[in-house]
Write a protein that holds these residues in place. Structure first.
Motif, PDB file in Angstrom:
ATOM      1  N   LEU A   1     -16.811  61.523  18.192  1.00 10.09           N
ATOM      2  CA  LEU A   1     -16.569  60.200  18.776  1.00 10.09           C
ATOM      3  C   LEU A   1     -15.114  59.777  18.607  1.00 10.09           C
ATOM      4  CD1 LEU A   1     -19.903  58.589  17.653  1.00 10.09           C
ATOM      5  CD2 LEU A   1     -19.205  58.992  20.021  1.00 10.09           C
ATOM      6  N   THR A   2     -14.512  60.133  17.479  1.00 14.20           N
ATOM      7  CA  THR A   2     -13.089  59.839  17.267  1.00 14.20           C
ATOM      8  C   THR A   2     -12.235  60.579  18.292  1.00 14.20           C
ATOM      9  OG1 THR A   2     -13.462  59.416  14.921  1.00 14.20           O
ATOM     10  CG2 THR A   2     -11.204  59.967  15.593  1.00 14.20           C
ATOM     11  N   ALA A   3     -12.566  61.845  18.534  1.00 13.81           N
ATOM     12  CA  ALA A   3     -11.826  62.630  19.529  1.00 13.81           C
ATOM     13  C   ALA A   3     -11.983  62.028  20.929  1.00 13.81           C
ATOM     14  CB  ALA A   3     -12.305  64.081  19.516  1.00 13.81           C
ATOM     15  N   ALA A   4     -13.171  61.508  21.218  1.00 17.79           N
ATOM     16  CA  ALA A   4     -13.412  60.911  22.536  1.00 17.79           C
ATOM     17  C   ALA A   4     -12.614  59.624  22.732  1.00 17.79           C
ATOM     18  CB  ALA A   4     -14.899  60.642  22.725  1.00 17.79           C
ATOM     19  N   LEU A   5     -12.173  59.025  21.636  1.00 15.25           N
ATOM     20  CA  LEU A   5     -11.378  57.798  21.718  1.00 15.25           C
ATOM     21  C   LEU A   5      -9.872  58.058  21.738  1.00 15.25           C
ATOM     22  CD1 LEU A   5     -13.511  55.611  19.331  1.00 15.25           C
ATOM     23  CD2 LEU A   5     -12.891  55.008  21.693  1.00 15.25           C
ATOM     24  N   ASP A   6      -9.472  59.315  21.732  1.00  9.23           N
ATOM     25  CA  ASP A   6      -8.048  59.657  21.698  1.00  9.23           C
ATOM     26  C   ASP A   6      -7.692  60.577  22.855  1.00  9.23           C
ATOM     27  OD1 ASP A   6      -5.420  59.797  20.848  1.00  9.23           O
ATOM     28  OD2 ASP A   6      -5.825  61.474  19.487  1.00  9.23           O
TER      29      ASP A   6
ATOM     30  N   VAL B   1     -15.447  52.516  25.945  1.00 10.48           N
ATOM     31  CA  VAL B   1     -14.770  52.339  24.653  1.00 10.48           C
ATOM     32  C   VAL B   1     -15.703  51.641  23.667  1.00 10.48           C
ATOM     33  CG1 VAL B   1     -12.874  51.149  23.458  1.00 10.48           C
ATOM     34  CG2 VAL B   1     -12.438  52.360  25.607  1.00 10.48           C
ATOM     35  N   GLY B   2     -16.357  50.590  24.133  1.00 14.91           N
ATOM     36  CA  GLY B   2     -17.295  49.868  23.273  1.00 14.91           C
ATOM     37  C   GLY B   2     -18.438  50.751  22.813  1.00 14.91           C
ATOM     38  N   ASP B   3     -18.979  51.535  23.721  1.00 10.78           N
ATOM     39  CA  ASP B   3     -20.085  52.430  23.359  1.00 10.78           C
ATOM     40  C   ASP B   3     -19.650  53.473  22.334  1.00 10.78           C
ATOM     41  OD1 ASP B   3     -21.793  51.060  25.028  1.00 10.78           O
ATOM     42  OD2 ASP B   3     -21.733  52.558  26.635  1.00 10.78           O
ATOM     43  N   LEU B   4     -18.446  54.021  22.498  1.00 12.82           N
ATOM     44  CA  LEU B   4     -17.951  55.017  21.543  1.00 12.82           C
ATOM     45  C   LEU B   4     -17.734  54.397  20.161  1.00 12.82           C
ATOM     46  CD1 LEU B   4     -15.450  56.877  23.890  1.00 12.82           C
ATOM     47  CD2 LEU B   4     -17.591  57.812  22.957  1.00 12.82           C
ATOM     48  N   HIS B   5     -17.173  53.197  20.131  1.00 15.96           N
ATOM     49  CA  HIS B   5     -16.994  52.507  18.845  1.00 15.96           C
ATOM     50  C   HIS B   5     -18.339  52.157  18.223  1.00 15.96           C
ATOM     51  CE1 HIS B   5     -12.689  52.004  18.223  1.00 15.96           C
ATOM     52  NE2 HIS B   5     -12.569  51.871  19.537  1.00 15.96           N
ATOM     53  N   LEU B   6     -19.298  51.763  19.051  1.00 14.24           N
ATOM     54  CA  LEU B   6     -20.623  51.452  18.540  1.00 14.24           C
ATOM     55  C   LEU B   6     -21.240  52.682  17.876  1.00 14.24           C
ATOM     56  CD1 LEU B   6     -23.093  49.643  18.150  1.00 14.24           C
ATOM     57  CD2 LEU B   6     -23.777  50.245  20.498  1.00 14.24           C
ATOM     58  N   GLY B   7     -21.226  53.799  18.589  1.00 15.71           N
ATOM     59  CA  GLY B   7     -21.789  55.027  18.025  1.00 15.71           C
ATOM     60  C   GLY B   7     -21.101  55.433  16.737  1.00 15.71           C
ATOM     61  N   ARG B   8     -19.793  55.378  16.744  1.00 19.77           N
ATOM     62  CA  ARG B   8     -19.054  55.768  15.539  1.00 19.77           C
ATOM     63  C   ARG B   8     -19.295  54.761  14.410  1.00 19.77           C
ATOM     64  NH1 ARG B   8     -12.619  56.589  15.745  1.00 19.77           N
ATOM     65  NH2 ARG B   8     -12.702  54.324  15.759  1.00 19.77           N
TER      66      ARG B   8
END
Length: 168
Positions: free
Chosen positions: A19-24, A33-40
């Protein structure tokens, strides 16, 4: 979904990394972005990495109105209530959980209500506020039956266990 799959497979750290990689760099969609932060944030919560978990969940709460989704916001809210409970900030946990429960109840989001009401039980039961905890447990159980989802039933059951433990 990725966060849940990683958790179920016992791969929490790998899920956080993915998930961190998906945000970079961050995706262009605010909802993504919100969904990725939620999952992480959820994975970090389950890994007891609480400060970064709170940061991720805060992104979801702040994203509302900027393209973030209602579901991500209210899911982040009930997980933030759990985070407050785990860190001993029980007043914050109650306020956050009851806010989430009120919002999902008012918007007829039955499938989210079980989670919000269940999390409200945790600090209330721990503080011996059994009447309020019992009311939230009843709402969590009713919502879990209406949602017909295994995860909702699981959270309602966990709330029942925490209430029962607090009364002994």
């Amino acid at each position: 979904m990725l966060a849940m799959a990683c958790a179920l497979e016992g791969q929490v750290a790998a899920g956080i990394d993915e998930l961190t990689a998906a945000l970079d760099p961050p995706p262009p969609s605010a909802a993504a972005v919100g969904d990725l932060h939620l999952g992480r944030g959820v994975l970090r919560l389950w890994a007891h990495d609480l400060v970064p978990a709170a940061d991720d969940l805060a992104v979801c709460l702040a994203g509302w109105g900027a393209g973030g989704t209602f579901v991500a916001r209210e899911t982040a809210r009930f997980f933030l209530a759990e985070l407050h409970y785990r860190t001993g900030r029980w007043d914050d946990a109650v306020v956050t959980a009851e806010t989430a429960a009120s919002i999902v109840d008012q918007t007829d989001q039955v499938w989210l209500a079980a989670f919000s009401h269940a999390v409200a039980v945790f600090p209330l039961a721990a503080r011996g506020e059994w009447a309020r905890a019992t009311d939230h447990l009843a709402a969590a159980r009713a919502a879990s039956e209406g949602a017909d989802g295994g995860a909702a039933r699981l959270w309602a059951s966990l709330a029942a266990i925490r209430l029962a433990e607090s009364q002994h």
